[in-house]
Structures are given as C-alpha cells and as structure tokens.
Design a protein around this motif. Structure first.
Motif, PDB file in Angstrom:
ATOM      1  N   GLU A  35     -37.807  16.950  41.484  1.00 58.02           N
ATOM      2  CA  GLU A  35     -38.919  17.900  41.566  1.00 58.02           C
ATOM      3  C   GLU A  35     -38.646  19.136  40.709  1.00 58.02           C
ATOM      4  OE1 GLU A  35     -40.941  18.971  45.243  1.00 58.02           O
ATOM      5  OE2 GLU A  35     -39.960  17.258  46.191  1.00 58.02           O
ATOM      6  N   ALA A  36     -37.413  19.592  40.698  1.00 54.19           N
ATOM      7  CA  ALA A  36     -37.055  20.757  39.878  1.00 54.19           C
ATOM      8  C   ALA A  36     -37.313  20.471  38.411  1.00 54.19           C
ATOM      9  CB  ALA A  36     -35.591  21.127  40.111  1.00 54.19           C
ATOM     10  N   LEU A  37     -36.947  19.283  37.965  1.00 53.76           N
ATOM     11  CA  LEU A  37     -37.158  18.926  36.560  1.00 53.76           C
ATOM     12  C   LEU A  37     -38.646  18.831  36.221  1.00 53.76           C
ATOM     13  CD1 LEU A  37     -34.265  16.367  36.137  1.00 53.76           C
ATOM     14  CD2 LEU A  37     -34.353  18.729  35.307  1.00 53.76           C
ATOM     15  N   ILE A  63     -27.476  21.129  37.355  1.00 53.95           N
ATOM     16  CA  ILE A  63     -27.011  22.057  36.318  1.00 53.95           C
ATOM     17  C   ILE A  63     -26.755  21.320  35.008  1.00 53.95           C
ATOM     18  CG2 ILE A  63     -24.533  22.081  36.893  1.00 53.95           C
ATOM     19  CD1 ILE A  63     -26.593  25.139  35.865  1.00 53.95           C
ATOM     20  N   ARG A  64     -26.239  20.095  35.082  1.00 58.91           N
ATOM     21  CA  ARG A  64     -26.047  19.308  33.850  1.00 58.91           C
ATOM     22  C   ARG A  64     -27.387  19.060  33.157  1.00 58.91           C
ATOM     23  NH1 ARG A  64     -22.365  16.664  37.216  1.00 58.91           N
ATOM     24  NH2 ARG A  64     -23.846  14.995  37.654  1.00 58.91           N
ATOM     25  N   LYS A  65     -28.394  18.711  33.941  1.00 58.88           N
ATOM     26  CA  LYS A  65     -29.715  18.430  33.368  1.00 58.88           C
ATOM     27  C   LYS A  65     -30.383  19.702  32.849  1.00 58.88           C
ATOM     28  CE  LYS A  65     -30.233  14.179  35.886  1.00 58.88           C
ATOM     29  NZ  LYS A  65     -31.075  13.278  36.638  1.00 58.88           N
ATOM     30  N   VAL A  66     -30.195  20.804  33.539  1.00 56.85           N
ATOM     31  CA  VAL A  66     -30.756  22.082  33.074  1.00 56.85           C
ATOM     32  C   VAL A  66     -30.102  22.484  31.758  1.00 56.85           C
ATOM     33  CG1 VAL A  66     -30.837  24.575  33.551  1.00 56.85           C
ATOM     34  CG2 VAL A  66     -31.510  22.940  35.329  1.00 56.85           C
ATOM     35  N   LYS A  67     -28.788  22.325  31.648  1.00 59.41           N
ATOM     36  CA  LYS A  67     -28.088  22.676  30.402  1.00 59.41           C
ATOM     37  C   LYS A  67     -28.575  21.806  29.246  1.00 59.41           C
ATOM     38  CE  LYS A  67     -25.807  25.998  32.074  1.00 59.41           C
ATOM     39  NZ  LYS A  67     -26.318  27.333  31.745  1.00 59.41           N
ATOM     40  N   ALA A  68     -28.826  20.532  29.505  1.00 59.62           N
ATOM     41  CA  ALA A  68     -29.352  19.643  28.462  1.00 59.62           C
ATOM     42  C   ALA A  68     -30.761  20.073  28.059  1.00 59.62           C
ATOM     43  CB  ALA A  68     -29.355  18.197  28.956  1.00 59.62           C
ATOM     44  N   LEU A  69     -31.576  20.434  29.034  1.00 62.82           N
ATOM     45  CA  LEU A  69     -32.933  20.898  28.758  1.00 62.82           C
ATOM     46  C   LEU A  69     -32.908  22.208  27.968  1.00 62.82           C
ATOM     47  CD1 LEU A  69     -35.923  20.197  29.342  1.00 62.82           C
ATOM     48  CD2 LEU A  69     -35.738  21.620  31.386  1.00 62.82           C
ATOM     49  N   GLU A  70     -32.007  23.097  28.332  1.00 61.95           N
ATOM     50  CA  GLU A  70     -31.868  24.364  27.600  1.00 61.95           C
ATOM     51  C   GLU A  70     -31.527  24.100  26.132  1.00 61.95           C
ATOM     52  OE1 GLU A  70     -30.322  27.567  30.943  1.00 61.95           O
ATOM     53  OE2 GLU A  70     -28.835  26.410  29.835  1.00 61.95           O
ATOM     54  N   ALA A  71     -30.613  23.190  25.902  1.00 61.93           N
ATOM     55  CA  ALA A  71     -30.213  22.867  24.523  1.00 61.93           C
ATOM     56  C   ALA A  71     -31.394  22.287  23.745  1.00 61.93           C
ATOM     57  CB  ALA A  71     -29.048  21.883  24.533  1.00 61.93           C
ATOM     58  N   GLU A  72     -32.168  21.446  24.406  1.00 57.80           N
ATOM     59  CA  GLU A  72     -33.321  20.817  23.774  1.00 57.80           C
ATOM     60  C   GLU A  72     -34.424  21.830  23.455  1.00 57.80           C
ATOM     61  OE1 GLU A  72     -36.876  18.204  25.635  1.00 57.80           O
ATOM     62  OE2 GLU A  72     -34.880  17.341  25.921  1.00 57.80           O
ATOM     63  N   LYS A  73     -34.680  22.755  24.385  1.00 57.81           N
ATOM     64  CA  LYS A  73     -35.812  23.683  24.242  1.00 57.81           C
ATOM     65  C   LYS A  73     -35.414  25.052  23.696  1.00 57.81           C
ATOM     66  CE  LYS A  73     -38.718  21.472  27.635  1.00 57.81           C
ATOM     67  NZ  LYS A  73     -40.153  21.410  27.517  1.00 57.81           N
ATOM     68  N   ALA A  93     -18.220  25.672  40.793  1.00 59.63           N
ATOM     69  CA  ALA A  93     -19.632  25.916  40.480  1.00 59.63           C
ATOM     70  C   ALA A  93     -19.768  26.678  39.162  1.00 59.63           C
ATOM     71  CB  ALA A  93     -20.298  26.696  41.616  1.00 59.63           C
ATOM     72  N   ILE A  94     -18.938  27.688  38.969  1.00 61.21           N
ATOM     73  CA  ILE A  94     -18.995  28.485  37.736  1.00 61.21           C
ATOM     74  C   ILE A  94     -18.594  27.613  36.537  1.00 61.21           C
ATOM     75  CG2 ILE A  94     -18.064  30.500  36.535  1.00 61.21           C
ATOM     76  CD1 ILE A  94     -19.962  31.164  38.945  1.00 61.21           C
ATOM     77  N   LYS A  95     -17.551  26.818  36.713  1.00 61.84           N
ATOM     78  CA  LYS A  95     -17.100  25.939  35.628  1.00 61.84           C
ATOM     79  C   LYS A  95     -18.184  24.915  35.255  1.00 61.84           C
ATOM     80  CE  LYS A  95     -13.380  22.881  34.214  1.00 61.84           C
ATOM     81  NZ  LYS A  95     -12.186  22.154  34.573  1.00 61.84           N
ATOM     82  N   ALA A  96     -18.959  24.483  36.244  1.00 62.84           N
ATOM     83  CA  ALA A  96     -20.026  23.507  36.002  1.00 62.84           C
ATOM     84  C   ALA A  96     -21.187  24.106  35.211  1.00 62.84           C
ATOM     85  CB  ALA A  96     -20.530  22.944  37.330  1.00 62.84           C
ATOM     86  N   GLY A  97     -21.268  25.446  35.173  1.00 59.81           N
ATOM     87  CA  GLY A  97     -22.330  26.076  34.389  1.00 59.81           C
ATOM     88  C   GLY A  97     -23.187  27.080  35.129  1.00 59.81           C
ATOM     89  N   PHE A  98     -23.003  27.180  36.451  1.00 56.64           N
ATOM     90  CA  PHE A  98     -23.736  28.205  37.196  1.00 56.64           C
ATOM     91  C   PHE A  98     -23.173  29.582  36.834  1.00 56.64           C
ATOM     92  CE2 PHE A  98     -24.349  24.498  39.962  1.00 56.64           C
ATOM     93  CZ  PHE A  98     -25.710  24.597  40.246  1.00 56.64           C
ATOM     94  N   GLN A  99     -24.040  30.580  36.711  1.00 58.65           N
ATOM     95  CA  GLN A  99     -23.566  31.927  36.401  1.00 58.65           C
ATOM     96  C   GLN A  99     -23.138  32.691  37.654  1.00 58.65           C
ATOM     97  OE1 GLN A  99     -26.597  30.952  34.715  1.00 58.65           O
ATOM     98  NE2 GLN A  99     -25.404  30.519  32.896  1.00 58.65           N
TER      99      GLN A  99
END
Length: 122
Positions: A35-37, A63-73, A93-99
């Motif tokens: 749903e988030a995606l 977070i993995r999918k959000v990072k991929a979407l960020e790179a794409e967009k 959590a921080i290492k995974a990409g959360f700020q």
C-alpha cells in the motif's frame, strides 16, 4: 507537511495519525509495504515513518524499495523507523537507510519533533 505512515496495527495507525494531525501534519496511513508503494506512485510525502516488524514485508523491505524508487525518480524522502520492540537495533535501522529511529512509546512531542526535523522544519 505530509507524512506517509506504514504500520500493520490499526491502533498504532490511529494513534500516530491523531498525534500528527493535532499538530497540523497531513497523514496518509497504510497497513503494508504494498500500500505504501501505491501511495508513492501517486504522491511524494515530506516524510515516511514505518514500523519495522510487519507481516509479509517488513520495514527493511520498505526502505530498500523506497531507496530504489528515490534513485529512479531523483527523490530523497526522509524516513524514520518506529518500533514497539525495545530490543530493536537502532544501528541496524540507520544502516538500512532510515534517517531516524523512535520507539512507539516515545512521547508524542518527540514524534512531532522528529517529523519536523526530518522535514527540515525543526
């Protein structure tokens, strides 16, 4: 300010939404990574907050999918992990990409302050 909040627990979605909306923050609350995606295909929130432990896909999958979407967009959306587990590893959590990382039992003022800081309005 707009926040996308992802949590499989209805009570948590309702509580966090109420807290944030009381401070003038618009919230889109969803119960799954899928749903988030879908929401992210239509809009770009100022901040994403996600529970870590959810069935099917967890916050780390999100977070993995959000990072991929960020790179794409070409986006960069600040993200925060929110968890009910005291033993949840903040560093993981921080290492995974959360700020940011916050426990669900944190004071509502801490949640609002975290969102404002992530959105660059703190």
């Amino acid at each position: 300010m707009q926040v996308l909040f992802v949590d499989d627990e209805a009570d948590a979605r309702e509580f966090i939404t109420t807290v944030l909306e009381q401070h003038g923050i618009l919230v889109t609350a969803v119960n799954s990574v899928a749903e988030a995606l879908e929401v992210l295909e239509r809009s770009r929130p100022d901040v994403i907050i996600s529970d870590i432990r959810m069935p099917d896909e967890d916050g780390y999958a999100l977070i993995r999918k959000v990072k991929a979407l960020e790179a794409e967009k070409g986006w960069q959306i600040p993200t925060a992990a929110l968890t009910a587990y005291l033993a949840e590893d903040r560093a993981k959590a921080i290492k995974a990409g959360f700020q940011s990382h916050l426990h669900k039992l944190a004071e509502p003022t801490e949640l609002v302050a975290m969102v404002a800081q992530l959105a660059g309005r703190g």
